[in-house]
Write a protein that holds these residues in place. Structure first.
Motif, PDB file in Angstrom:
ATOM      1  N   ILE A 142      59.624  -6.534 158.550  1.00 16.84           N
ATOM      2  CA  ILE A 142      60.879  -5.963 159.050  1.00 16.84           C
ATOM      3  C   ILE A 142      61.961  -6.056 157.982  1.00 16.84           C
ATOM      4  O   ILE A 142      62.731  -5.104 157.757  1.00 16.84           O
ATOM      5  CB  ILE A 142      61.307  -6.676 160.343  1.00 16.84           C
ATOM      6  N   GLN A 143      62.028  -7.220 157.316  1.00 17.37           N
ATOM      7  CA  GLN A 143      62.979  -7.352 156.215  1.00 17.37           C
ATOM      8  C   GLN A 143      62.659  -6.376 155.091  1.00 17.37           C
ATOM      9  O   GLN A 143      63.572  -5.795 154.475  1.00 17.37           O
ATOM     10  CB  GLN A 143      62.962  -8.786 155.691  1.00 17.37           C
ATOM     11  N   GLY A 144      61.330  -6.175 154.836  1.00 11.12           N
ATOM     12  CA  GLY A 144      60.935  -5.199 153.823  1.00 11.12           C
ATOM     13  C   GLY A 144      61.360  -3.788 154.203  1.00 11.12           C
ATOM     14  O   GLY A 144      61.805  -3.001 153.350  1.00 11.12           O
ATOM     15  N   ILE A 145      61.207  -3.460 155.514  1.00 14.26           N
ATOM     16  CA  ILE A 145      61.657  -2.143 155.982  1.00 14.26           C
ATOM     17  C   ILE A 145      63.170  -2.002 155.763  1.00 14.26           C
ATOM     18  O   ILE A 145      63.656  -0.965 155.273  1.00 14.26           O
ATOM     19  CB  ILE A 145      61.295  -1.942 157.457  1.00 14.26           C
ATOM     20  N   ALA A 146      63.903  -3.058 156.152  1.00 14.55           N
ATOM     21  CA  ALA A 146      65.357  -3.016 155.975  1.00 14.55           C
ATOM     22  C   ALA A 146      65.718  -2.875 154.491  1.00 14.55           C
ATOM     23  O   ALA A 146      66.597  -2.074 154.128  1.00 14.55           O
ATOM     24  CB  ALA A 146      65.994  -4.268 156.572  1.00 14.55           C
ATOM     25  N   ALA A 147      65.012  -3.643 153.634  1.00 15.57           N
ATOM     26  CA  ALA A 147      65.302  -3.562 152.201  1.00 15.57           C
ATOM     27  C   ALA A 147      64.936  -2.181 151.658  1.00 15.57           C
ATOM     28  O   ALA A 147      65.683  -1.592 150.861  1.00 15.57           O
ATOM     29  CB  ALA A 147      64.529  -4.649 151.453  1.00 15.57           C
ATOM     30  N   ALA A 148      63.754  -1.654 152.099  1.00 13.55           N
ATOM     31  CA  ALA A 148      63.347  -0.329 151.627  1.00 13.55           C
ATOM     32  C   ALA A 148      64.319   0.746 152.102  1.00 13.55           C
ATOM     33  O   ALA A 148      64.685   1.655 151.341  1.00 13.55           O
ATOM     34  CB  ALA A 148      61.928  -0.025 152.108  1.00 13.55           C
ATOM     35  N   GLU A 149      64.732   0.649 153.368  1.00 14.99           N
ATOM     36  CA  GLU A 149      65.709   1.621 153.871  1.00 14.99           C
ATOM     37  C   GLU A 149      67.042   1.483 153.145  1.00 14.99           C
ATOM     38  O   GLU A 149      67.692   2.495 152.831  1.00 14.99           O
ATOM     39  CB  GLU A 149      65.895   1.428 155.371  1.00 14.99           C
ATOM     40  N   ALA A 150      67.444   0.240 152.884  1.00 15.15           N
ATOM     41  CA  ALA A 150      68.687   0.036 152.136  1.00 15.15           C
ATOM     42  C   ALA A 150      68.569   0.620 150.724  1.00 15.15           C
ATOM     43  O   ALA A 150      69.495   1.267 150.219  1.00 15.15           O
ATOM     44  CB  ALA A 150      69.032  -1.454 152.075  1.00 15.15           C
ATOM     45  N   HIS A 151      67.399   0.396 150.087  1.00 17.32           N
ATOM     46  CA  HIS A 151      67.172   0.962 148.754  1.00 17.32           C
ATOM     47  C   HIS A 151      67.173   2.489 148.820  1.00 17.32           C
ATOM     48  O   HIS A 151      67.751   3.157 147.942  1.00 17.32           O
ATOM     49  CB  HIS A 151      65.846   0.451 148.209  1.00 17.32           C
TER      50      HIS A 151
END
Length: 421
Positions: free
Chosen positions: A324-333
């Protein structure tokens, strides 16, 4: 020079630059020029007038129009930058998709781990119930063994008591037999004495007939004999009644002995049954202990499996959180890439407008300069100018023109150099 080559390769595709590629390059890079200006620029670039622009001609042309080349170079680099932003955006989208897939996989693994944990908890609870049942069976077997031991002790005590009673009854029966034998001997003696008295009475009666005169004396003797015989008879009857009573008591004793013997046999059978029950209960206890140990071992194994399942579940929960954090980081990126791209596009749009303004200024200044050069050439080609000025004055006028026409400076943008007059 590298910038010139970069724009030339973009326009030509590693071949000679034709008019069509030249004009299409301006349109493709959003450098809006009219056809007359494009023809003018191509004519100036094509020095040998062969219809194409070579590399050397292009280099000379670029040195004369630095703002135009800077504008084209920026557009070429904009295309590369936009391609990079597009690739970065695609990579960010792919990263988001991969992160979502990882999150889905992590969720699936977490669900599997949760299911395995629930199954392990169910198995562990079932094993605990089995262990509790085995422990209860063990306790029941121990209680049964204790009861069997207590019953066996009571049975042994009963056997000892019955044996003691049998011994007492046998002793009493022996005493009764002895008393009965003594009574029988006494009866026999009394019978002998009674027979003697009867014989004596018969002799006395015979003598009574013979000697009547002695009747009075012998009558007393007869009466005494009759009394003694009656007494002896009564004693015989008493002795017989005692013998009968002794026989009855002896029979009762024997009956009691038989009953006690039967009780003793039953007690021995009970003892044997209790011993067998004790052995069976001991075997059951041993089986229960083995089963309990086995169930405890299984319980430990299930506890270990449950612990591992919980650890696996925690790790997968962490993996889900990380996903989930990876999704958030990927979406933020991805958002940052879009913001950077939009900011770059907006900034380049503004800069492109400024570059176009500078380009039109440069073209206007170049036309003015070319016009001045043409006028100077015309003045130098004749001795007199159009107003009839002599050559000497014309030369003086040219020097004044040169003094009045300093180097034309064109505003540049981002490293573009101004053409020299």
């Amino acid at each position: 020079m590298d910038g010139y080559s970069e724009v030339y390769r973009d326009l030509t595709g590693k071949a000679l630059l034709t008019y069509g590629a030249f004009s299409e390059g301006f349109k493709r890079h959003d450098v809006i020029l009219d056809d007359e200006t494009v023809n003018e620029l191509f004519t100036k670039a094509d020095e040998d007038c062969n219809g194409v622009i070579s590399g050397s001609e292009w280099t000379v042309f670029c040195e004369g129009y630095p703002t135009l080349i800077d504008c084209l170079q920026h557009k070429v680099r904009d295309a590369a930058a936009l391609s990079e932003y597009t690739a970065a955006e695609k990579d960010a989208q792919d990263s988001v998709a991969r992160a979502i897939d990882n999150e889905k996989q992590a969720q699936a693994l977490l669900q599997e781990a949760t299911r395995a944990t629930n199954e392990a908890e169910s198995r562990c609870a079932f094993q605990l119930e089995n262990a509790e049942r085995a422990n209860a069976i063990q306790k029941e077997c121990e209680e049964a063994i204790q009861k069997t031991k207590a019953s066996a002790e009571k049975g042994r005590e009963t056997i000892v008591r019955v044996a003691q009673d049998m011994h007492a009854f046998k002793h009493q029966s022996a005493l009764h037999h002895q008393a009965s034998s003594e009574a029988e001997r006494a009866v026999k003696i009394l019978e002998i004495r009674a027979q003697e008295k009867v014989t004596e009475l018969a002799g006395a009666a015979s003598r009574l007939k013979a000697i009547e005169q002695m009747l009075a004396d012998q009558q007393a003797v007869v009466e005494k004999a009759m009394t003694a015989a009656n007494n002896i008879k009564a004693e015989v009857e008493v002795a017989r009644s005692k013998i009968a009573a002794e026989k009855i008591q002896s029979e009762e004793c024997e009956e009691k002995i038989k009953i006690k013997a039967e009780e003793l046999a039953r007690s021995e059978e009970d003892i044997m049954g209790l011993d067998q029950a004790h052995c069976q209960t001991a075997l059951m206890l041993r089986d229960a202990e083995v089963a309990l140990d086995r169930e405890l071992l299984k319980t430990k194994e299930e506890d270990l499996k449950l612990k591992r399942c919980k650890e696996f579940e925690v790790s997968k929960s962490h993996a889900v959180t990380s996903a989930i954090q990876g999704i958030a980081a990927a979406e933020a990126h991805h958002r940052q890439v879009l913001l950077d791209k939009d900011a770059y596009v907006a900034r380049r749009a503004t800069e492109h407008i400024e570059e176009l303004n500078l380009l039109h200024q440069e073209l206007s200044l170049r036309r003015q300069r070319d016009s001045l050069v043409q006028k100077e050439a015309l003045l130098r080609s004749s001795h007199y100018d159009a107003s009839g000025t002599p050559w000497c004055r014309k030369k003086h006028f040219s020097e004044q023109i040169s003094q009045r026409s300093p180097e034309v400076t064109v505003p540049t943008h981002q490293g573009a150099s101004a053409p020299q007059g």
